[in-house]
Every structure is written in C-alpha cells, then in structure tokens.
Enzyme design. Structure first.
Site, PDB file in Angstrom:
ATOM      1  N   ASP A  29      61.811  25.948 -21.611  1.00  0.00           N
ATOM      2  CA  ASP A  29      62.546  24.768 -21.180  1.00  0.00           C
ATOM      3  C   ASP A  29      62.148  23.632 -22.114  1.00  0.00           C
ATOM      4  O   ASP A  29      60.964  23.467 -22.410  1.00  0.00           O
ATOM      5  CB  ASP A  29      62.145  24.434 -19.730  1.00  0.00           C
ATOM      6  CG  ASP A  29      63.300  23.914 -18.911  1.00  0.00           C
ATOM      7  OD1 ASP A  29      63.939  22.966 -19.367  1.00  0.00           O
ATOM      8  OD2 ASP A  29      63.540  24.455 -17.819  1.00  0.00           O
ATOM      9  N   ASP A  39      66.763  20.500 -21.126  1.00  0.00           N
ATOM     10  CA  ASP A  39      66.821  19.714 -19.890  1.00  0.00           C
ATOM     11  C   ASP A  39      67.430  18.324 -20.098  1.00  0.00           C
ATOM     12  O   ASP A  39      67.091  17.637 -21.075  1.00  0.00           O
ATOM     13  CB  ASP A  39      65.370  19.549 -19.385  1.00  0.00           C
ATOM     14  CG  ASP A  39      65.282  18.838 -18.062  1.00  0.00           C
ATOM     15  OD1 ASP A  39      65.687  19.437 -17.061  1.00  0.00           O
ATOM     16  OD2 ASP A  39      64.827  17.679 -18.043  1.00  0.00           O
ATOM     17  N   GLU A  41      71.700  21.610 -20.415  1.00  0.00           N
ATOM     18  CA  GLU A  41      72.084  21.074 -19.105  1.00  0.00           C
ATOM     19  C   GLU A  41      72.934  19.826 -19.340  1.00  0.00           C
ATOM     20  O   GLU A  41      72.415  18.729 -19.517  1.00  0.00           O
ATOM     21  CB  GLU A  41      70.814  20.714 -18.316  1.00  0.00           C
ATOM     22  CG  GLU A  41      71.119  20.310 -16.903  1.00  0.00           C
ATOM     23  CD  GLU A  41      69.929  19.698 -16.180  1.00  0.00           C
ATOM     24  OE1 GLU A  41      69.846  19.880 -14.964  1.00  0.00           O
ATOM     25  OE2 GLU A  41      69.092  19.034 -16.815  1.00  0.00           O
ATOM     26  N   HIS A  96      66.732  26.334  -9.743  1.00  0.00           N
ATOM     27  CA  HIS A  96      65.633  25.683  -9.019  1.00  0.00           C
ATOM     28  C   HIS A  96      66.016  24.305  -8.491  1.00  0.00           C
ATOM     29  O   HIS A  96      65.186  23.639  -7.883  1.00  0.00           O
ATOM     30  CB  HIS A  96      64.432  25.561  -9.964  1.00  0.00           C
ATOM     31  CG  HIS A  96      64.728  24.624 -11.108  1.00  0.00           C
ATOM     32  ND1 HIS A  96      65.697  24.916 -12.056  1.00  0.00           N
ATOM     33  CD2 HIS A  96      64.236  23.403 -11.432  1.00  0.00           C
ATOM     34  CE1 HIS A  96      65.767  23.899 -12.918  1.00  0.00           C
ATOM     35  NE2 HIS A  96      64.895  22.982 -12.563  1.00  0.00           N
ATOM     36  N   ASP A  97      67.242  23.865  -8.750  1.00  0.00           N
ATOM     37  CA  ASP A  97      67.653  22.519  -8.354  1.00  0.00           C
ATOM     38  C   ASP A  97      68.634  22.515  -7.198  1.00  0.00           C
ATOM     39  O   ASP A  97      69.237  21.474  -6.908  1.00  0.00           O
ATOM     40  CB  ASP A  97      68.324  21.803  -9.545  1.00  0.00           C
ATOM     41  CG  ASP A  97      67.304  21.270 -10.531  1.00  0.00           C
ATOM     42  OD1 ASP A  97      66.156  21.013 -10.129  1.00  0.00           O
ATOM     43  OD2 ASP A  97      67.657  21.112 -11.715  1.00  0.00           O
TER      44      ASP A  97
HETATM   45  C1  BGC Z   1      65.706  19.736 -14.006  1.00  0.00           C
HETATM   46  C2  BGC Z   1      65.098  19.194 -12.758  1.00  0.00           C
HETATM   47  C3  BGC Z   1      64.232  18.018 -13.146  1.00  0.00           C
HETATM   48  C4  BGC Z   1      65.019  16.979 -13.951  1.00  0.00           C
HETATM   49  C5  BGC Z   1      64.134  16.010 -14.632  1.00  0.00           C
HETATM   50  C6  BGC Z   1      66.592  18.573 -14.393  1.00  0.00           C
HETATM   51  O1  BGC Z   1      67.796  18.602 -14.516  1.00  0.00           O
HETATM   52  O2  BGC Z   1      66.432  20.904 -13.837  1.00  0.00           O
HETATM   53  O3  BGC Z   1      64.365  20.150 -12.055  1.00  0.00           O
HETATM   54  O4  BGC Z   1      63.724  17.416 -12.002  1.00  0.00           O
HETATM   55  O5  BGC Z   1      65.787  17.591 -14.957  1.00  0.00           O
HETATM   56  O6  BGC Z   1      63.482  16.589 -15.703  1.00  0.00           O
END
Ligand code: BGC
Length: 569
Positions: free
Chosen positions: A98, A199, A256, A328-329
């Site tokens: 990540d 991320d 993302e 996980h979100d």
């Molecule tokens: C991750 C989350 C995280 C956030 C801040 C995201 O989109 O998937 O789990 O809390 O980024 O880093």
C-alpha cells in the site's frame, strides 16, 4: 489493446493486523501471512495486496506512516517481507504494498521538524497555513469528521489533515518532497514487489484559494470535496510520479480514485494512463441497512446492477477497473447487500458471480471467501477506529440518541470488516493463541476456513469462481471480451455476455429470493458454474429456451455462437 502481464491478476486483499498472528501478541504479522500462503494458493488467487505494514503509531491502523523505509516491528522485519515476496512468488503470486503518500503520520520526523519550524524546510513538506488563534484557515471538514485543520501549538499556524488529526497532508507542490517520495517508492520496487495499491491519491492537489464555504451541517463546516479531490493540475503530479517510478519497473498500480468522469478515464487508466487500474467504487455507498435503501435490498441490487453496467460500458476498450465488493473500509458484503434472514449458502454464493466475470481485475478481501459478517457491539468504546468514533459524534450532533447512533455505527462502521480472520474453531479462531487486538466474531466456531475446506462449502464455491476466471479456455474472453448487458428489463436478474472471436460466455444471476424466468431464450452450450449444482433443480438445462432460475441461482454459461459471431472465426 496491448497485452500486459497484470491483465491476468486475481487479487486478494490482506489486512495484516487481522490476518494471522505468529508471535502471540494478538496482532497479525508478516510471518503469519507466510504461514497461510498455501491456503491462498489453494484459493487460486495470484496477487496479494497488503494494507500498510510500515512503521506507524497506528492512529489509522497503518495509514499513518512515521517511517516509509521501515516495516513496523509489530508486523515483522524487512527480511520477513523479503521472504513473503519470495515465497509468494514461488507459489505464483505477486505482492502489492500500500502506498500512502497523500499524508504521513504526525509522528514522522519530517512533521516533528515542521512543528518546530513551520516556515522551515520541513514545514514546506506539509500543507501549513496561517489562521488566527481560534479560527482555522477555512472551514473544510475532514473526511473523517471535524475541522480539516489543526492548530500547531500556540502559534497562528494550522496544518491540513484531510483524514485524522494524526495524518498531516503532504505538500505535493514542493519538488524536494516529491523527490524524497520517488526515492522511497523506487526502493520498495527494488525489493521485488509487483506494485502498489495507491491510497487517497486523488487528494494530493488542493485548490489554493482555501476559502470559507457555506456551512453544510450543524458543525458549521463544509465537505469541500471539489477543492481537494481530482483538482485541476493533479495530472502533472500523477504523470511525474508514474514516469519517475512505476513505469521503470513495469509494475502494477491500482489507485484509490473515485468519481473519475468518463472523459478522463483514458488519462487515468488508458494504455498510457497514470495507473494500470482504479477501483470501481460505483456500488460502495449502497447499504440496505442504511439511509435511502433501508431494507429495500431488491431495488438496491437492481440499482447497483444498472450503475455497474453503465460503468462497464464507459470503460469498454479504454482500460481495466478493479472490481471488488469488500475491503477494509466498508462493512462486509452480505450485510451490505442482504438482510440477515436472507443470508444463506445460495444468496452468499451468488454474490461473487455478480462481479468476477465483469471486464477488469477481480479482487477479494480476506474472509469474504467464507462469508464473514459483522456483529453488533453494545458500546461505542468497543470500536477502535477513530473515523468510526468521529462518525458517532457526528450522529449525536445531528440529533440522534446514543442508541440510534450506535445502531447506525453497527450498520455502517468499516471496522466490521476488520475483525480477526476465522481460520478454525480453536480458541480465537486460530488467528492467535492470545486475546486478539480486536474481538473476533463470535460465529468463528462454525464459520471458519477449516470447516469450509470441503465440497459444498462457500469457500469451495469461491475456489470454483476463481478457477473459472483463470481457466485458460475462457480467460482471454473474461479479460478482453466485449461486455453486452442482457435481461435488463428484469428487476431481479443480473445478466450479461462477454464476447470474443469464437466464444460467447455469459453470467445469469437471480439476485432475489423468488424464482425468476428470463424474458428471452438463451442458447446454452454448456453450464460452466452453477451454485445449485449439488441440487436437482431441473430448472435449466443445456439447449435453447427461456431459463428458469431458482432463488439466488447464479449461472455462468457458455452460449452457442450466433451467425454474427461465427463470422469472426
Ligand atoms: C484507506 C483508509 C484510510 C484512508 C486514509 C483510505 O482510503 O483505505 O483505510 O483510513 O485512506 O489513509
């Protein structure tokens, strides 16, 4: 479309803290992941995405990094990671890390220095602006609730944190910072990883006007997304990042980024796009327990179908989305899409069929293959996630009672997906031999991997789903075939074809607890997958005719070629 090695990936996301503990501290770690590699190979996936394992104070469970160059001792060492990469490669799997480069932890030495001297070298690594004593530079709301600005001690300086207060945003306008990040990215790539899940990358560019906006909630703040997501000018950074790092290694990058307009899809994930792939988020705010969909799961699934199909059409010929249902979100997909009383083998096994054969890269999340679900907590303190806690406070501010706010948290909190992995019926589900950092779901005694390593189980069905996606006879059609929706007039069928020279494959799913009949005849050559195969259904067969589907029945089919397709040969 030029063929790329990563077109053939089928991913599995690991949340390391909750995957497998190997040193009896109640926290999952890298040696624990290595211990479970054989089971992942057995499942059939060939890419593992690890949520962050870098050094971190864990305010956001690793998404707050205090040293990009180190593995957090709680997860193991760099040597452990190297061994994981090697052992995964030996089993035909590549490892993605990540990459969290929108922000660091406030414990990162850069930020520690920035605190001492906000105008100095490291102050310029972060987004720091002047406000006044009690007034931040503007009224943006953090994505995790509350003001997005935090005052730096007694000074007039405030730092921006789009996520928790412990995650100061980096200043991408600063070339020196960007150089440091590129060096770090290349160092990890040198280690032999297959690439990165990236991320929160759509937030790296901010609109500089930093103005106050009309309040959109009782907290006086404004959500402000368009001032800090996909802001004009971000392309320059994204191109540079790709050229200075990823491109040199031909690695796989999965970003993302949500809400990419159709006319920018090519720039993002076209052949020369910034990334290989981005997640298709178009289903992810649908939750039958919450808000507009409260209990209306059939309409919701029909709406999701229409969105997913529209997105597939937009993407056709441009690139590859990453298709997923869990991460996980967000809460687990059975809870998101189905009422508890409707969750059974058939309804759970139709879920992966909805997305595994779409165009794009399919991704699973740990525990999805055994049908893990969330369970309601009795007190807000039982949650460990700051974002969850902030949401709870927000609901109280909106006027909900404590009970209502907790019910809503139980129905929506992302921490429901972070309970320890359920491996067996032993104490603590085989995840650890001591009390885990976060309580395991009480149903682990029946719902676990060991119990499902046998014919007829959900995990076995997932194995078949993955195997069919990777089966050499059909794989090229799943990857490169065109997408053609079918049975769209129905509000309970999910039907589409994937076509390529000499081959027509199809998915036909009844996402309802009532039987269904197709409106048109289907000319079936072969049934490739059927979640009712163990039962005498007599509902369908090979040949041409309308198809009668049982409740929740999910079929993957090879169809007879029609004239048009014959002519491709
Ligand atoms: C991750 C989350 C995280 C956030 C801040 C995201 O989109 O998937 O789990 O809390 O980024 O880093």
């Amino acid at each position: 479309m030029r063929e790329k090695w990563w077109h053939r990936l089928v991913g599995y996301q690991i949340y390391p803290k909750s995957f497998q503990d190997s040193n009896s501290d109640g926290i999952g770690d890298i040696p624990g992941i290595i211990r479970r590699l054989d089971l992942l190979q057995e499942l059939g996936v060939n890419m593992l995405w690890l949520c962050p394992v870098y050094k971190s104070p864990m305010m956001d469970h690793g998404y707050d990094i205090s040293d990009y160059t180190k593995i957090d001792p709680m997860f193991g060492s760099r040597e452990d990671l190297k061994r994981l990469i090697r052992e995964a490669n030996e089993r035909g799997m590549t490892v993605l890390m990540d990459l969290v480069i929108n922000h660091t932890s406030d414990q990162h030495p850069w930020f520690q220095e920035a605190r001492k001297d906000p105008e100095g070298k490291y102050g310029k690594y972060y987004v720091i602006r002047k406000g006044s004593k009690d007034t931040p530079p503007n009224n943006w709301r953090s994505l995790f609730g509350g003001s997005a600005w935090e005052r730096m001690g007694e000074s007039d300086y405030y730092y921006l944190h789009l996520f928790t207060v412990g995650q100061p945003d980096l200043n991408w306008e600063n070339e020196e910072l960007r150089e440091e990040l590129y060096r770090m990215v290349n160092d990890w790539l040198e280690l032999g990883i297959g690439g990165f899940r990236i991320d929160a990358i759509s937030h790296i560019k901010k609109d500089f006007s930093y103005r106050n906006l009309p309040a959109d909630g009782p907290d006086g703040l404004h959500a402000g997304m368009r001032w800090f997501r996909n802001v004009e000018g971000i392309e320059t950074f994204l191109n540079e990042l790709k050229q200075r790092t990823f491109q040199k290694y031909d690695c796989f990058t999965l970003a993302e980024v949500d809400d990419i307009p159709e006319d920018r899809l090519n720039a993002y994930i076209g052949e020369d796009g910034y990334y290989c792939s981005v997640f298709d988020f178009c289903h992810c705010f649908h939750n039958q327990q919450d808000g507009v969909w409260k209990g209306r799961w059939k309409e919701m699934l029909a709406d999701i179908r229409d969105r997913v199909f529209a997105r597939q059409a937009e993407m056709e010929g441009k690139g590859f989305f990453c298709n997923y249902q869990e991460n996980h979100d967000m809460i687990r997909v059975p809870d998101r899409f189905l009422p508890k009383e409707k969750q059974n083998f058939y309804s759970l096994s139709m879920l992966p069929v909805l997305y595994f054969y779409l165009a794009g890269i399919p991704m699973l999340y740990q525990g999805q293959e055994i049908g893990m679900t969330g369970y309601p907590r009795e007190r807000i303190e039982e949650y460990a996630d700051l974002a969850t806690y902030n949401n709870y406070q927000g609901y109280l501010l909106d006027g909900m009672s404590e009970k209502e706010a907790l019910d809503k948290i139980n129905a929506t909190s992302r921490e429901n997906a972070r309970t320890p992995m359920q491996w067996s019926s032993e104490a603590f589900g085989g995840f650890s031999d001591v009390e885990p950092w976060f309580p395991i779901h009480p149903d682990y005694e029946v719902c676990n991997v060991e119990a499902q390593r046998m014919p007829g189980s959900l995990r076995e069905f997932f194995r078949k789903v993955v195997a069919l996606r990777r089966n050499g006879t059909y794989e090229d059609t799943w990857i490169y075939g065109s997408f053609c929706p079918r049975e769209q007039e129905s509000r309970q069928l999910w039907g589409f074809e994937r076509r390529r020279e000499g081959q027509r494959l199809a998915v036909l799913v009844n996402f309802s607890d009532e039987p269904a009949v197709t409106a048109k005849p289907w000319n079936i050559r072969k049934v490739l997958l059927d979640n009712y195969e163990a039962r005498e259904t007599a509902a369908r067969g090979e040949g041409c005719g309308v198809v009668v589907l049982q409740p929740w029945q999910a079929l993957v089919l090879e169809l007879e070629l029609d004239h048009e397709l014959h002519s491709f040969k």
